[in-house]
Design a protein around this motif. Structure first.
Motif, short mmCIF file in Angstrom:
data_model
loop_
_atom_site.label_atom_id
_atom_site.label_comp_id
_atom_site.label_asym_id
_atom_site.label_seq_id
_atom_site.Cartn_x
_atom_site.Cartn_y
_atom_site.Cartn_z
N ALA A 108 30.10 18.40 3.75
CA ALA A 108 28.76 18.73 4.06
C ALA A 108 27.85 18.17 3.05
N THR A 109 28.17 17.55 1.94
CA THR A 109 27.28 17.12 0.96
C THR A 109 26.32 16.25 1.49
N VAL A 110 26.70 15.40 2.74
CA VAL A 110 25.72 14.60 3.39
C VAL A 110 24.32 15.42 3.86
N LEU A 111 24.66 16.61 4.41
CA LEU A 111 23.56 17.58 4.69
C LEU A 111 22.75 18.11 3.62
N THR A 112 23.11 18.06 2.44
CA THR A 112 22.40 18.39 1.38
C THR A 112 21.86 17.49 0.46
N ASP A 113 22.05 16.09 0.91
CA ASP A 113 21.65 14.93 -0.28
C ASP A 113 20.05 14.67 0.53
N SER A 122 20.66 24.38 -8.69
CA SER A 122 20.84 23.50 -7.74
C SER A 122 22.14 22.77 -8.04
N SER A 123 22.55 22.67 -9.46
CA SER A 123 23.73 21.90 -9.98
C SER A 123 24.92 22.56 -9.34
N GLU A 124 24.80 24.09 -9.88
CA GLU A 124 26.20 24.87 -9.58
C GLU A 124 26.36 25.12 -7.93
N ILE A 125 25.43 25.25 -7.23
CA ILE A 125 25.44 25.28 -5.75
C ILE A 125 26.28 24.03 -5.08
N LEU A 126 25.34 22.90 -5.51
CA LEU A 126 25.96 21.67 -4.98
C LEU A 126 27.10 21.25 -5.61
N SER A 127 27.58 21.83 -6.62
CA SER A 127 29.06 21.35 -7.18
C SER A 127 30.00 22.15 -6.36
N LEU A 128 29.51 23.47 -5.84
CA LEU A 128 30.61 24.23 -4.81
C LEU A 128 30.56 23.79 -3.57
N VAL A 129 29.50 23.22 -2.96
CA VAL A 129 29.74 22.77 -1.77
C VAL A 129 30.52 21.36 -2.03
N SER A 130 30.44 20.65 -3.01
CA SER A 130 31.11 19.49 -3.02
C SER A 130 32.65 19.57 -3.46
N VAL A 190 17.85 24.64 -4.88
CA VAL A 190 18.88 24.83 -3.75
C VAL A 190 19.26 26.46 -3.76
N LYS A 191 19.05 27.10 -2.86
CA LYS A 191 19.69 28.59 -2.69
C LYS A 191 20.52 28.71 -1.33
N ALA A 192 21.51 29.29 -1.98
CA ALA A 192 22.57 29.74 -0.68
C ALA A 192 22.26 31.03 -0.38
N ALA A 193 22.89 31.26 0.95
CA ALA A 193 22.74 32.75 1.46
C ALA A 193 22.91 33.87 0.42
N GLY A 194 22.36 34.65 0.05
CA GLY A 194 22.68 36.01 -0.82
C GLY A 194 22.27 35.68 -2.13
N PHE A 195 22.06 34.59 -2.38
CA PHE A 195 21.45 34.39 -3.73
C PHE A 195 20.25 34.15 -4.07
N SER A 196 19.44 34.58 -5.11
CA SER A 196 18.13 34.44 -5.41
C SER A 196 17.89 33.21 -6.23
N SER A 197 18.74 32.96 -7.17
CA SER A 197 18.74 31.83 -8.13
C SER A 197 18.39 30.58 -7.48
N CYS A 198 18.05 29.52 -8.45
CA CYS A 198 17.70 28.25 -7.72
C CYS A 198 18.39 27.15 -8.59
N SER A 209 20.60 32.11 7.76
CA SER A 209 20.46 30.75 6.85
C SER A 209 21.57 30.90 5.94
N LEU A 210 22.12 29.54 5.68
CA LEU A 210 23.23 29.28 4.93
C LEU A 210 22.87 28.59 3.57
N LEU A 211 21.74 27.51 3.67
CA LEU A 211 21.42 26.83 2.43
C LEU A 211 20.06 26.34 2.62
N ASN A 212 19.29 26.46 1.53
CA ASN A 212 17.95 25.82 1.65
C ASN A 212 17.96 24.81 0.60
N VAL A 213 17.38 23.75 0.60
CA VAL A 213 17.35 22.72 -0.30
C VAL A 213 15.85 22.25 -0.35
#
Length: 206
Positions: free
Chosen positions: A118-123, A104-112, A94-102, A81-85
């Motif tokens: 890859a932002t298309v796959l998270t929208d 979304s703004s921080e993780i999506l900013s990192l992806v962007s 939004v949860k990234a692998a290895g993180f339990s927090s939710c 698993s890489l990312l759950n939205v």
């Protein structure tokens, strides 16, 4: 008399052919739009899918469920698993692998920042429309017909239909093209940013 009638007949035929596209184009365009809108409105809102995506040469597996809740799961080809939205009742998690927090703004900013393709796959909203080809067409849409194409022009993008099928979506920064075998290609300046091959697309009956 015959010499007089022949030029008149030629002029009459020429006027018919010159005026027919202008006369019948709006009628033809509106009829085509009604057919496409009816098809669009018949597509169920709830569905699930699986897809294989290629993002800048990197393979990603995507699973999505758009039902009472909305969920996207991005994983590696080996199943990691890489990312759950997830979105439920308007709340995005939004949860990234290895993180339990939710967060979304921080993780999506990192992806962007580090992998903007890859932002298309998270929208969720964007991917939902791309996969289902459902855009909730309304009677008052701005439409335009050109040759065998019908365009639905919206402020953020333009939907391009050919033979009643959605063929491409034109955004400001990129174009989405639909190919054979359920392939979706996202292109910018002739370069493929993301290629998605959809499988196991299952719609729930309304």
């Amino acid at each position: 008399m015959k010499k007089f009638l022949l030029p008149v007949l030629i002029l009459f035929v020429a006027l018919i052919y010159s005026c027919s596209p202008t006369t019948f184009q709006p009628f033809y365009c509106e009829n085509k739009f009604r057919e496409i809108k009816q098809k669009d409105n018949s597509i169920p809102d709830k569905f699930s899918f699986s897809a294989a995506a290629m993002v800048s040469g990197m393979p990603v597996l995507v699973k999505g469920e758009f039902k009472d809740y909305e969920k996207l799961v991005l994983s590696s080809p080996f199943g990691k698993s890489l990312l759950n939205v997830e979105r439920q009742n308007g709340t995005l998690c939004v949860k990234a692998a290895g993180f339990s927090s939710c967060d979304s703004s921080e993780i999506l900013s990192l992806v962007s920042m580090y992998m903007p393709q890859a932002t298309v796959l998270t929208d969720i909203n964007l991917l939902k429309g791309l996969i289902s080809k459902k855009f909730n067409l309304q009677p008052n849409e701005k439409i335009e017909c050109q040759s065998n194409q019908l365009k639905v022009i919206r402020p953020q993008y333009t939907l391009v239909y050919e033979e009643n099928e959605l063929k491409r979506i034109i955004y400001k920064d990129y174009t989405v093209e639909y190919g054979l075998n359920n392939e979706i290609n996202i292109i910018n300046n002739g370069k493929s940013l993301v290629k998605i091959t959809v499988s196991n697309l299952n719609f729930e009956k309304n």
